[in-house]
Design a protein around this motif. Structure first.
Motif, PDB file in Angstrom:
ATOM      1  N   ALA A   1       0.829  -1.204   0.000  1.00 20.66           N
ATOM      2  CA  ALA A   1       0.000   0.000   0.000  1.00 20.66           C
ATOM      3  C   ALA A   1       0.865   1.255   0.000  1.00 20.66           C
ATOM      4  CB  ALA A   1      -0.921   0.000   1.216  1.00 20.66           C
ATOM      5  N   TRP A   2       1.914   1.264   0.815  1.00 21.51           N
ATOM      6  CA  TRP A   2       2.798   2.433   0.900  1.00 21.51           C
ATOM      7  C   TRP A   2       3.442   2.725  -0.450  1.00 21.51           C
ATOM      8  CZ3 TRP A   2       3.721   5.751   4.941  1.00 21.51           C
ATOM      9  CH2 TRP A   2       4.829   6.587   4.830  1.00 21.51           C
TER      10      TRP A   2
ATOM     11  N   MET B   1      -0.960   6.220  -3.161  1.00 25.91           N
ATOM     12  CA  MET B   1      -2.320   6.643  -3.494  1.00 25.91           C
ATOM     13  C   MET B   1      -2.981   7.343  -2.307  1.00 25.91           C
ATOM     14  SD  MET B   1      -3.503   3.211  -5.596  1.00 25.91           S
ATOM     15  CE  MET B   1      -5.175   3.785  -5.885  1.00 25.91           C
ATOM     16  N   ASP B   2      -3.595   8.489  -2.570  1.00 22.98           N
ATOM     17  CA  ASP B   2      -4.281   9.247  -1.525  1.00 22.98           C
ATOM     18  C   ASP B   2      -5.778   8.958  -1.487  1.00 22.98           C
ATOM     19  OD1 ASP B   2      -2.208  10.680  -0.234  1.00 22.98           O
ATOM     20  OD2 ASP B   2      -2.063  12.002  -1.971  1.00 22.98           O
ATOM     21  N   GLU B   3      -6.300   8.233  -2.473  1.00 27.70           N
ATOM     22  CA  GLU B   3      -7.705   7.878  -2.484  1.00 27.70           C
ATOM     23  C   GLU B   3      -7.875   6.430  -2.014  1.00 27.70           C
ATOM     24  OE1 GLU B   3      -6.087   7.114  -6.635  1.00 27.70           O
ATOM     25  OE2 GLU B   3      -5.895   8.648  -5.083  1.00 27.70           O
ATOM     26  N   PRO B   4      -9.107   6.007  -1.646  1.00 26.99           N
ATOM     27  CA  PRO B   4      -9.327   4.636  -1.156  1.00 26.99           C
ATOM     28  C   PRO B   4      -8.970   3.586  -2.213  1.00 26.99           C
ATOM     29  CG  PRO B   4     -11.167   6.033  -0.541  1.00 26.99           C
ATOM     30  CD  PRO B   4     -10.314   6.843  -1.480  1.00 26.99           C
ATOM     31  N   PHE B   5      -8.456   2.463  -1.737  1.00 27.19           N
ATOM     32  CA  PHE B   5      -8.111   1.331  -2.596  1.00 27.19           C
ATOM     33  C   PHE B   5      -7.987   0.097  -1.708  1.00 27.19           C
ATOM     34  CE2 PHE B   5      -4.169   3.045  -1.040  1.00 27.19           C
ATOM     35  CZ  PHE B   5      -3.330   1.967  -0.850  1.00 27.19           C
ATOM     36  N   ALA B   6      -7.680  -1.039  -2.315  1.00 27.15           N
ATOM     37  CA  ALA B   6      -7.472  -2.280  -1.573  1.00 27.15           C
ATOM     38  C   ALA B   6      -6.200  -2.954  -2.082  1.00 27.15           C
ATOM     39  CB  ALA B   6      -8.661  -3.228  -1.732  1.00 27.15           C
ATOM     40  N   VAL B   7      -5.618  -3.786  -1.221  1.00 28.79           N
ATOM     41  CA  VAL B   7      -4.455  -4.594  -1.579  1.00 28.79           C
ATOM     42  C   VAL B   7      -4.836  -6.057  -1.430  1.00 28.79           C
ATOM     43  CG1 VAL B   7      -2.093  -5.244  -0.980  1.00 28.79           C
ATOM     44  CG2 VAL B   7      -2.802  -2.847  -0.852  1.00 28.79           C
ATOM     45  N   ALA B   8      -4.460  -6.885  -2.402  1.00 27.46           N
ATOM     46  CA  ALA B   8      -4.718  -8.323  -2.336  1.00 27.46           C
ATOM     47  C   ALA B   8      -3.485  -9.079  -2.801  1.00 27.46           C
ATOM     48  CB  ALA B   8      -5.919  -8.699  -3.203  1.00 27.46           C
TER      49      ALA B   8
ATOM     50  N   PHE C   1      -2.513   5.515   1.150  1.00 28.23           N
ATOM     51  CA  PHE C   1      -1.305   4.707   1.333  1.00 28.23           C
ATOM     52  C   PHE C   1      -0.766   4.786   2.755  1.00 28.23           C
ATOM     53  CE2 PHE C   1       0.597   8.807   0.676  1.00 28.23           C
ATOM     54  CZ  PHE C   1       1.873   8.764   1.214  1.00 28.23           C
ATOM     55  N   ARG C   2      -1.195   5.787   3.510  1.00 30.14           N
ATOM     56  CA  ARG C   2      -0.718   5.955   4.882  1.00 30.14           C
ATOM     57  C   ARG C   2      -1.638   5.326   5.927  1.00 30.14           C
ATOM     58  NH1 ARG C   2       3.296   9.811   5.527  1.00 30.14           N
ATOM     59  NH2 ARG C   2       3.693  11.168   3.730  1.00 30.14           N
TER      60      ARG C   2
ATOM     61  N   VAL D   1      -7.950  -2.173  -6.878  1.00 26.16           N
ATOM     62  CA  VAL D   1      -7.297  -3.230  -6.108  1.00 26.16           C
ATOM     63  C   VAL D   1      -5.921  -3.481  -6.709  1.00 26.16           C
ATOM     64  CG1 VAL D   1      -7.475  -5.551  -5.165  1.00 26.16           C
ATOM     65  CG2 VAL D   1      -9.564  -4.283  -5.701  1.00 26.16           C
ATOM     66  N   VAL D   2      -4.876  -3.431  -5.880  1.00 26.89           N
ATOM     67  CA  VAL D   2      -3.514  -3.659  -6.345  1.00 26.89           C
ATOM     68  C   VAL D   2      -2.971  -4.932  -5.705  1.00 26.89           C
ATOM     69  CG1 VAL D   2      -3.131  -1.185  -6.591  1.00 26.89           C
ATOM     70  CG2 VAL D   2      -2.424  -2.319  -4.486  1.00 26.89           C
ATOM     71  N   GLY D   3      -1.881  -5.444  -6.277  1.00 29.78           N
ATOM     72  CA  GLY D   3      -1.232  -6.621  -5.733  1.00 29.78           C
ATOM     73  C   GLY D   3      -1.402  -7.852  -6.606  1.00 29.78           C
ATOM     74  N   GLU D   4      -0.574  -8.858  -6.357  1.00 29.57           N
ATOM     75  CA  GLU D   4      -0.578 -10.074  -7.149  1.00 29.57           C
ATOM     76  C   GLU D   4      -1.926 -10.782  -7.085  1.00 29.57           C
ATOM     77  OE1 GLU D   4       2.365 -13.923  -7.755  1.00 29.57           O
ATOM     78  OE2 GLU D   4       1.998 -13.193  -5.717  1.00 29.57           O
ATOM     79  N   GLY D   5      -2.595 -10.729  -5.947  1.00 32.72           N
ATOM     80  CA  GLY D   5      -3.903 -11.358  -5.825  1.00 32.72           C
ATOM     81  C   GLY D   5      -4.906 -10.765  -6.789  1.00 32.72           C
ATOM     82  N   ALA D   6      -4.845  -9.452  -6.962  1.00 32.22           N
ATOM     83  CA  ALA D   6      -5.752  -8.797  -7.903  1.00 32.22           C
ATOM     84  C   ALA D   6      -5.457  -9.218  -9.327  1.00 32.22           C
ATOM     85  CB  ALA D   6      -5.629  -7.283  -7.753  1.00 32.22           C
TER      86      ALA D   6
END
Length: 226
Positions: free
Chosen positions: A105-106, A110-117, A133-134, A158-163
């Motif tokens: 996330a860091w 990103m300053d707007e809402p999101f998800a990490v998977a 991100f904070r 949604v970011v990350g390998e899961g996404a």
């Protein structure tokens, strides 16, 4: 302040050495990146040695160690945590843990809402949602990919390998970064140690969200003669 950071909670074996000074902030002194789901043990220690040599630094120069605490598969995660705690004990320096989802996330900035998977195998993902991100909005969880967006605002990135593994459920674009980097881990740790806002520093203990696949064998069954 010289901080050695590494994470082995995913397929990435990532190591970084960062130096912090009041005038310059966090400055990278050396990095090493590899992706291998089966060789965390073989690759981590040489990567640390190479990064330290690249920077011309000795273990005694370190001020702190930062390590990703997961969630992640049991075996890979354990390699990083055992190494971090062993080094911290040997050098008598603090060891700080950071949730691996927070590291990814860091790195987004990103300053707007999101998800990490991230990939949890068994057709599941490790995930959390973020205000920015904070700041994390939910506790880390493990479950089906659809759980990530259940009750979330429409179009949540949604970011990350899961996404990336489940684009039909979590969206076709915007998955970068896929894996954590020790550079982001070091920057995050230095920011928190300097008193800036960010995810909490944690004890260097594994964040397991389900039991490991390997289990101790139970007692042998008694055999009775007919």
């Amino acid at each position: 302040m010289l901080v050695l950071a590494f994470d082995t909670a995913t397929a990435a074996i990532t190591v970084a050495l960062y130096e912090w000074t009041p005038g310059e902030g966090a400055v990278p002194r050396g990095t090493a990146e590899a992706v291998d789901r089966r060789r965390h043990t073989e690759l981590l220690t040489p990567s640390i040695a190479n990064v330290m040599a690249e920077a011309g630094a000795a273990p005694e120069d370190l001020s702190a160690i930062a390590v990703g605490v997961g969630p992640g598969p049991y075996t890979g995660l354990r390699v990083g945590l055992v190494t971090a705690r062993s080094m911290g004990d040997a050098l008598s320096i603090p060891v700080h843990g950071i949730c691996t989802l927070d590291i990814i996330a860091w790195a987004t900035g990103m300053d707007e809402p999101f998800a990490v998977a991230t990939d949890a195998r068994r057709k599941e993902v490790y995930w959390a949602r973020y205000h920015s991100f904070r700041a994390r909005a939910t506790e880390p969880a493990v479950g089906l990919p659809a759980d990530v967006l259940d009750g979330a605002p429409h179009g949540l990135p949604v970011v990350g390998e899961g996404a990336a593994l489940y684009p039909e459920i979590l969206g076709e674009v915007g998955h970068e970064p896929l894996l954590p980097t020790a550079g982001a881990l070091a920057e995050l740790t230095v920011a928190r140690l300097a008193g800036l806002k960010g995810p909490d520093l944690l004890p260097p203990e594994p964040l397991y969200l389900r039991r490991p696949d390997a289990r101790e064998p139970g007692p042998r069954k008694k055999v009775t003669r007919a």
